[in-house]
Design a protein around this motif. Structure first.
Motif, PDB file in Angstrom:
ATOM      1  N   HIS A 161       0.834  -1.203   0.000  1.00 44.05           N
ATOM      2  CA  HIS A 161       0.000   0.000   0.000  1.00 44.05           C
ATOM      3  C   HIS A 161       0.872   1.257   0.000  1.00 44.05           C
ATOM      4  N   SER A 164       3.016   1.510  -3.444  1.00 44.08           N
ATOM      5  CA  SER A 164       2.232   1.789  -4.650  1.00 44.08           C
ATOM      6  C   SER A 164       1.841   3.259  -4.761  1.00 44.08           C
ATOM      7  N   GLN A 165       1.925   3.998  -3.658  1.00 39.88           N
ATOM      8  CA  GLN A 165       1.546   5.406  -3.677  1.00 39.88           C
ATOM      9  C   GLN A 165       2.718   6.343  -3.985  1.00 39.88           C
ATOM     10  N   GLU A 289      -1.239  -3.063  -9.414  1.00 43.50           N
ATOM     11  CA  GLU A 289      -2.691  -3.118  -9.197  1.00 43.50           C
ATOM     12  C   GLU A 289      -2.995  -2.733  -7.750  1.00 43.50           C
ATOM     13  N   PRO A 290      -2.737  -1.460  -7.396  1.00 45.10           N
ATOM     14  CA  PRO A 290      -2.943  -1.037  -6.004  1.00 45.10           C
ATOM     15  C   PRO A 290      -4.402  -1.097  -5.598  1.00 45.10           C
ATOM     16  N   LEU A 291      -4.618  -1.333  -4.323  1.00 50.81           N
ATOM     17  CA  LEU A 291      -5.965  -1.344  -3.758  1.00 50.81           C
ATOM     18  C   LEU A 291      -6.199  -0.040  -3.007  1.00 50.81           C
ATOM     19  N   PRO A 292      -7.461   0.382  -2.885  1.00 52.95           N
ATOM     20  CA  PRO A 292      -7.726   1.726  -2.364  1.00 52.95           C
ATOM     21  C   PRO A 292      -7.406   1.946  -0.894  1.00 52.95           C
ATOM     22  N   THR A 293      -7.444   0.907  -0.076  1.00 57.19           N
ATOM     23  CA  THR A 293      -7.246   1.109   1.356  1.00 57.19           C
ATOM     24  C   THR A 293      -6.163   0.182   1.893  1.00 57.19           C
ATOM     25  N   GLU A 296      -7.573  -3.343   2.655  1.00 54.06           N
ATOM     26  CA  GLU A 296      -7.686  -4.201   1.475  1.00 54.06           C
ATOM     27  C   GLU A 296      -6.318  -4.730   1.055  1.00 54.06           C
ATOM     28  N   ALA A 297      -5.305  -3.886   1.163  1.00 50.98           N
ATOM     29  CA  ALA A 297      -3.946  -4.330   0.836  1.00 50.98           C
ATOM     30  C   ALA A 297      -3.484  -5.425   1.790  1.00 50.98           C
TER      31      ALA A 297
END
Length: 362
Positions: A161, A164-165, A289-293, A296-297
């Protein structure tokens, strides 16, 4: 009690968590995760507690990660037995990950200032208990990394997470190569908030108790030096934008020989060729393919972690790097080109009923 692996105390309304295994660079174990979680849950709604400060005992760093030797025992047994997901989920490492990932989530949601002193070595699990904090302090001695691909594992504890940001594919570079960064780099990349010299940390913590977190930061925070890694972002952006590990390696090797970054690019290519081809491909998928939170990661990371601990490369990677220390792992498959899409897909497939990670809201 100074023999506890986490020293829990309160000073002037500030809750103190001191990771206390200095001989192991404060590597996390089950008891430490439990002690931290218990303290944070007690302090969340305690009006007498205004802030929390996390630090590490000793002079080497905040935390070097998790107990790799214990994980190796599980990985070796599971891989030799050809174990399934259920067996992997029942092993001690999986039990630890469930509690650790829950703690990572609670740290990110902590409603009061949670000040993480990311001094010295901060790697793997150490990133999980610090880089999700709302107040992240780095220093002139910070050495931060997610080194998992070197042992046939993938970035976890919410590392996917965070990585990916990071802009310009610098997070992909760090996740795949397992390169370490310093405090100035961490500020430039957005994974830390304030830079305070290591020599000033004791005075900084005392100022938090005497005044407030904001006032202490205003008094002690300094402008960090220039980030050497950030200065390399142009070639990294180009090379690590590729869709496959093989193409990333090719682009690294193709950097113009006249470039001042040619040596760094060649080193990155060589580093990638030395790591587990499978876990490189899996890591790249998670970062592409990052996840929003964060939650979730963590949910996805748990799936991947179980598949790693029962696979071949994690046991072999830890053997080569930590147990036998021959630095000569025998990966399976051995080459980047031999990893198939089906191989990667298997790491992300849903777990059987009842085995998925469940994050409980604090």
């Amino acid at each position: 009690m100074t023999d506890k692996p986490v020293l829990v105390s309160v000073d002037g309304g500030v809750g103190r968590l001191v990771l206390n295994r200095p001989k192991a660079i404060n590597a996390l174990n089950d008891e430490m995760v439990d002690l931290m979680a218990t303290a944070l849950r007690a302090w969340r709604d305690d009006d007498a507690i205004t802030a929390v400060v996390l630090s590490g005992a000793g002079e080497r760093g905040l935390c070097a990660g998790g107990d790799i030797v214990s994980i190796h025992r599980d990985a070796k047994a599971l891989s030799e037995a050809g174990a399934d997901d259920a067996a992997a989920a029942a092993c001690p490492s999986a039990v630890f990950w469930r509690e650790e990932y829950q703690l990572n989530s609670e740290i990110a949601k902590f409603p009061k200032p949670y000040v993480a002193l990311m001094d010295g070595i901060v790697m793997g699990g150490g990133v999980g208990v610090s880089a999700h904090a709302n107040t992240r302090i780095v220093t002139d001695t910070t050495r931060l990394a997610m080194p998992e691909t070197g042992i046939g594992f993938v970035p976890d504890v919410g590392g996917t997470h965070l990585l990916s940001q990071i802009a310009d594919h610098l997070g992909v570079y760090l996740g795949l190569t397992a390169a370490s960064i310093n405090g100035a780099d961490a500020i430039a990349l957005g994974v830390a908030d304030h830079y305070i010299p290591s020599a000033d940390l004791d005075a900084f913590v005392a100022a938090i108790a005497a005044t407030s977190v904001d006032e202490a930061i205003a008094q002690y925070a300094q402008t960090p030096p220039e980030s050497a890694l950030f200065a390399q972002r142009d070639w990294i952006r180009e090379a690590f934008a590729a869709d496959t590990v093989a193409e990333i390696v090719r682009r690294c090797e193709a950097v113009d020989p006249s470039s001042p970054h040619k040596a760094a690019a060649d080193k990155a290519a060589s580093t990638l060729r030395s790591k587990s081809p499978t876990t490189l491909a899996v890591t790249l998928r998670t970062l592409r393919e990052p996840l929003p939170t964060l939650d979730e990661a963590l949910h996805r990371e748990y799936r991947v972690s179980l598949r790693c601990v029962r696979g071949h490369d994690m046991a072999e990677g830890i053997r080569a790097q930590v147990i036998d220390k021959d630095r000569n792992p025998s990966w399976n498959p051995a080459s980047i080109d031999a990893v198939t899409a089906a191989d990667v897909d298997a790491y992300f497939a849903p777990l059987p009923d009842g085995l998925e990670l469940t994050i409980v809201e604090p």
